[in-house]
Design a protein around this motif. Structure first.
Motif, PDB file in Angstrom:
ATOM      1  N   GLY A  98     108.832  32.333  25.042  1.00  0.00           N
ATOM      2  CA  GLY A  98     108.403  33.034  23.832  1.00  0.00           C
ATOM      3  C   GLY A  98     109.552  33.300  22.888  1.00  0.00           C
ATOM      4  O   GLY A  98     109.422  33.136  21.661  1.00  0.00           O
ATOM      5  N   ILE A  99     110.697  33.700  23.413  1.00  0.00           N
ATOM      6  CA  ILE A  99     111.848  33.999  22.569  1.00  0.00           C
ATOM      7  C   ILE A  99     112.380  32.743  21.896  1.00  0.00           C
ATOM      8  O   ILE A  99     112.764  32.754  20.718  1.00  0.00           O
ATOM      9  CB  ILE A  99     112.941  34.697  23.400  1.00  0.00           C
ATOM     10  CG1 ILE A  99     112.526  36.137  23.686  1.00  0.00           C
ATOM     11  CG2 ILE A  99     114.284  34.661  22.681  1.00  0.00           C
ATOM     12  CD1 ILE A  99     113.524  36.926  24.477  1.00  0.00           C
ATOM     13  N   PHE A 100     112.422  31.623  22.613  1.00  0.00           N
ATOM     14  CA  PHE A 100     112.910  30.384  22.008  1.00  0.00           C
ATOM     15  C   PHE A 100     111.978  29.913  20.888  1.00  0.00           C
ATOM     16  O   PHE A 100     112.435  29.357  19.887  1.00  0.00           O
ATOM     17  CB  PHE A 100     113.060  29.302  23.073  1.00  0.00           C
ATOM     18  CG  PHE A 100     114.431  29.263  23.693  1.00  0.00           C
ATOM     19  CD1 PHE A 100     115.355  28.325  23.293  1.00  0.00           C
ATOM     20  CD2 PHE A 100     114.793  30.175  24.673  1.00  0.00           C
ATOM     21  CE1 PHE A 100     116.628  28.286  23.847  1.00  0.00           C
ATOM     22  CE2 PHE A 100     116.055  30.157  25.243  1.00  0.00           C
ATOM     23  CZ  PHE A 100     116.981  29.209  24.831  1.00  0.00           C
ATOM     24  N   GLY A 106     110.894  31.114  13.760  1.00  0.00           N
ATOM     25  CA  GLY A 106     110.810  32.294  12.920  1.00  0.00           C
ATOM     26  C   GLY A 106     109.743  33.262  13.415  1.00  0.00           C
ATOM     27  O   GLY A 106     108.765  32.867  14.057  1.00  0.00           O
ATOM     28  N   ALA A 107     109.947  34.539  13.109  1.00  0.00           N
ATOM     29  CA  ALA A 107     109.039  35.593  13.572  1.00  0.00           C
ATOM     30  C   ALA A 107     107.920  35.816  12.570  1.00  0.00           C
ATOM     31  O   ALA A 107     107.811  36.882  11.952  1.00  0.00           O
ATOM     32  CB  ALA A 107     109.812  36.885  13.821  1.00  0.00           C
ATOM     33  N   SER A 108     107.089  34.808  12.394  1.00  0.00           N
ATOM     34  CA  SER A 108     105.960  34.944  11.474  1.00  0.00           C
ATOM     35  C   SER A 108     104.904  33.912  11.830  1.00  0.00           C
ATOM     36  O   SER A 108     105.210  32.865  12.406  1.00  0.00           O
ATOM     37  CB  SER A 108     106.416  34.750  10.018  1.00  0.00           C
ATOM     38  OG  SER A 108     106.959  33.453   9.845  1.00  0.00           O
ATOM     39  N   PHE A 113     102.677  34.620  16.959  1.00  0.00           N
ATOM     40  CA  PHE A 113     101.516  34.819  17.825  1.00  0.00           C
ATOM     41  C   PHE A 113     101.689  34.072  19.145  1.00  0.00           C
ATOM     42  O   PHE A 113     101.430  34.621  20.228  1.00  0.00           O
ATOM     43  CB  PHE A 113     100.255  34.343  17.107  1.00  0.00           C
ATOM     44  CG  PHE A 113      99.010  34.392  17.959  1.00  0.00           C
ATOM     45  CD1 PHE A 113      98.352  35.589  18.172  1.00  0.00           C
ATOM     46  CD2 PHE A 113      98.511  33.244  18.565  1.00  0.00           C
ATOM     47  CE1 PHE A 113      97.214  35.643  18.967  1.00  0.00           C
ATOM     48  CE2 PHE A 113      97.379  33.288  19.351  1.00  0.00           C
ATOM     49  CZ  PHE A 113      96.719  34.495  19.560  1.00  0.00           C
ATOM     50  N   THR A 114     102.141  32.821  19.069  1.00  0.00           N
ATOM     51  CA  THR A 114     102.321  32.035  20.290  1.00  0.00           C
ATOM     52  C   THR A 114     103.415  32.620  21.162  1.00  0.00           C
ATOM     53  O   THR A 114     103.241  32.785  22.380  1.00  0.00           O
ATOM     54  CB  THR A 114     102.663  30.580  19.934  1.00  0.00           C
ATOM     55  OG1 THR A 114     101.638  30.047  19.091  1.00  0.00           O
ATOM     56  CG2 THR A 114     102.776  29.730  21.190  1.00  0.00           C
ATOM     57  N   GLY A 115     104.565  32.940  20.553  1.00  0.00           N
ATOM     58  CA  GLY A 115     105.657  33.508  21.331  1.00  0.00           C
ATOM     59  C   GLY A 115     105.298  34.845  21.940  1.00  0.00           C
ATOM     60  O   GLY A 115     105.618  35.112  23.102  1.00  0.00           O
ATOM     61  N   GLY A 116     104.625  35.712  21.178  1.00  0.00           N
ATOM     62  CA  GLY A 116     104.221  37.006  21.710  1.00  0.00           C
ATOM     63  C   GLY A 116     103.207  36.889  22.833  1.00  0.00           C
ATOM     64  O   GLY A 116     103.265  37.632  23.822  1.00  0.00           O
ATOM     65  N   THR A 117     102.291  35.930  22.699  1.00  0.00           N
ATOM     66  CA  THR A 117     101.285  35.740  23.753  1.00  0.00           C
ATOM     67  C   THR A 117     101.932  35.264  25.047  1.00  0.00           C
ATOM     68  O   THR A 117     101.647  35.786  26.134  1.00  0.00           O
ATOM     69  CB  THR A 117     100.229  34.731  23.291  1.00  0.00           C
ATOM     70  OG1 THR A 117      99.577  35.229  22.109  1.00  0.00           O
ATOM     71  CG2 THR A 117      99.194  34.501  24.380  1.00  0.00           C
ATOM     72  N   TRP A 163     108.592  40.459  16.660  1.00  0.00           N
ATOM     73  CA  TRP A 163     108.552  40.639  15.207  1.00  0.00           C
ATOM     74  C   TRP A 163     109.729  41.490  14.741  1.00  0.00           C
ATOM     75  O   TRP A 163     110.372  41.172  13.747  1.00  0.00           O
ATOM     76  CB  TRP A 163     107.246  41.311  14.807  1.00  0.00           C
ATOM     77  CG  TRP A 163     107.203  41.658  13.348  1.00  0.00           C
ATOM     78  CD1 TRP A 163     106.888  40.843  12.296  1.00  0.00           C
ATOM     79  CD2 TRP A 163     107.515  42.941  12.770  1.00  0.00           C
ATOM     80  NE1 TRP A 163     106.974  41.534  11.108  1.00  0.00           N
ATOM     81  CE2 TRP A 163     107.368  42.821  11.367  1.00  0.00           C
ATOM     82  CE3 TRP A 163     107.906  44.165  13.306  1.00  0.00           C
ATOM     83  CZ2 TRP A 163     107.590  43.887  10.501  1.00  0.00           C
ATOM     84  CZ3 TRP A 163     108.144  45.223  12.443  1.00  0.00           C
ATOM     85  CH2 TRP A 163     107.972  45.077  11.056  1.00  0.00           C
ATOM     86  N   SER A 164     110.012  42.564  15.468  1.00  0.00           N
ATOM     87  CA  SER A 164     111.130  43.422  15.089  1.00  0.00           C
ATOM     88  C   SER A 164     112.455  42.692  15.215  1.00  0.00           C
ATOM     89  O   SER A 164     113.374  42.910  14.419  1.00  0.00           O
ATOM     90  CB  SER A 164     111.143  44.689  15.955  1.00  0.00           C
ATOM     91  OG  SER A 164     111.397  44.363  17.316  1.00  0.00           O
TER      92      SER A 164
END
Length: 288
Positions: A98-100, A106-108, A113-117, A163-164
């Motif tokens: 998710g972090i990669f 980018g965080a948008s 959504f994919t990285g956070g999931t 996101w933060s």
């Protein structure tokens, strides 16, 4: 027969220490993720990998510190070592995926959504895989609806944290985000524990595996190492504290000579337009 579960055998000590561990790993991980967005492509994988290890280790340590207060009054509890450390690997790998994604996309939008999931599913997978390592004279049962709520909390917490990290702001912003992330991860853990019930076999067979005390020492090594690493990184990398891009002014770049300050000429007062001979008249007023 249902077992009597106590998740707070040491009172508020284990929840508070577990929360601190989650915040510690989250703070370092978020700062590393933020730093990866401010450096060149060659350094980015290293920062993202360090952030993944920090967040994954912090969450894993939070879980097992909290589990130190978990007891079933009718039977002793032990842990399978292989399953326990497998949950650590799952946490680091899935959090890393998710972090990669966010670090490179980018965080948008879809990337966030994919990285956070994926990160949230990694947190939940770590929790329930760690619970599968429990050895006792009985079996663990879960309420499906409460489990689903805990997974949603984990995904929401992970998305908010990523996101933060993508906002690229100062240290206090990341500290606040890590406090919220630690609260969300702790909430996910205790929501998952609320879904648990223990059905005892009543055979009084001795459980196998390591006791909680035997796992405490290796769990403390990771957080202390990351705490030391965080102090070293913040001490020697002020840009990680401020969250500012690594772009220096032109005058300070290596190989570019500084420009001498050229004094600006004083502003001359505006000149009055010159009058032509035809428009030049007598200065005395005319009598009509």
């Amino acid at each position: 027969m249902q077992g009597t579960i106590d998740g707070f055998s040491y009172g508020l000590v284990t929840p508070l220490v577990a929360y601190v561990m989650a915040c510690l790993g989250g703070a370092l991980g978020l700062r590393c993720t933020t730093r990866s967005m401010l450096v060149s492509q060659s350094w980015r994988p290293g920062w993202l990998a360090l952030g993944s290890a920090a967040i994954g280790s912090g969450i894993w340590t939070m879980h097992f510190v909290a589990m130190m207060g978990f007891t079933v009054k009718e039977t002793p509890i032990h842990y399978d070592r292989a399953m326990t450390f497998a949950s650590l690997a799952v946490a680091i790998v899935m959090v890393g995926v998710g972090i990669f994604i966010v670090g490179y996309k980018g965080a948008s939008g879809a990337a966030l959504f994919t990285g956070g999931t994926i990160t949230g599913l990694g947190i939940a997978s770590m929790h329930y895989l760690g619970m599968a390592g429990i050895q006792l004279d009985g079996r663990l049962e879960y309420n499906t609806l409460t489990v689903a709520v805990s997974v949603v909390i984990a995904m929401a917490a992970a998305t908010a944290a990523l996101w933060s990290a993508g906002q690229v702001r100062g240290l206090m912003w990341s500290v606040g985000a890590s406090l919220v992330m630690g609260l969300a991860v702790s909430g996910m853990h205790y929501t998952g524990m609320a879904a648990l019930s223990v059905h005892l076999h009543g055979t009084e067979a001795p459980a196998t595996g390591d006791s909680p005390a035997a796992l405490l020492a290796p769990m403390l090594i990771g957080p202390l190492a990351f705490l030391l690493l965080a102090g070293v990184v913040v001490l020697f990398d002020p840009k990680m504290v401020m969250g500012r891009p690594t772009v220096a002014p032109v005058e300070q770049k290596p190989g570019v000579p500084a420009h001498a300050t050229v004094p600006r000429p004083a502003r001359r007062p505006p000149q009055r337009p010159r009058r032509t001979a035809g428009n030049r008249g007598s200065r005395t007023p005319q009598n009509h």
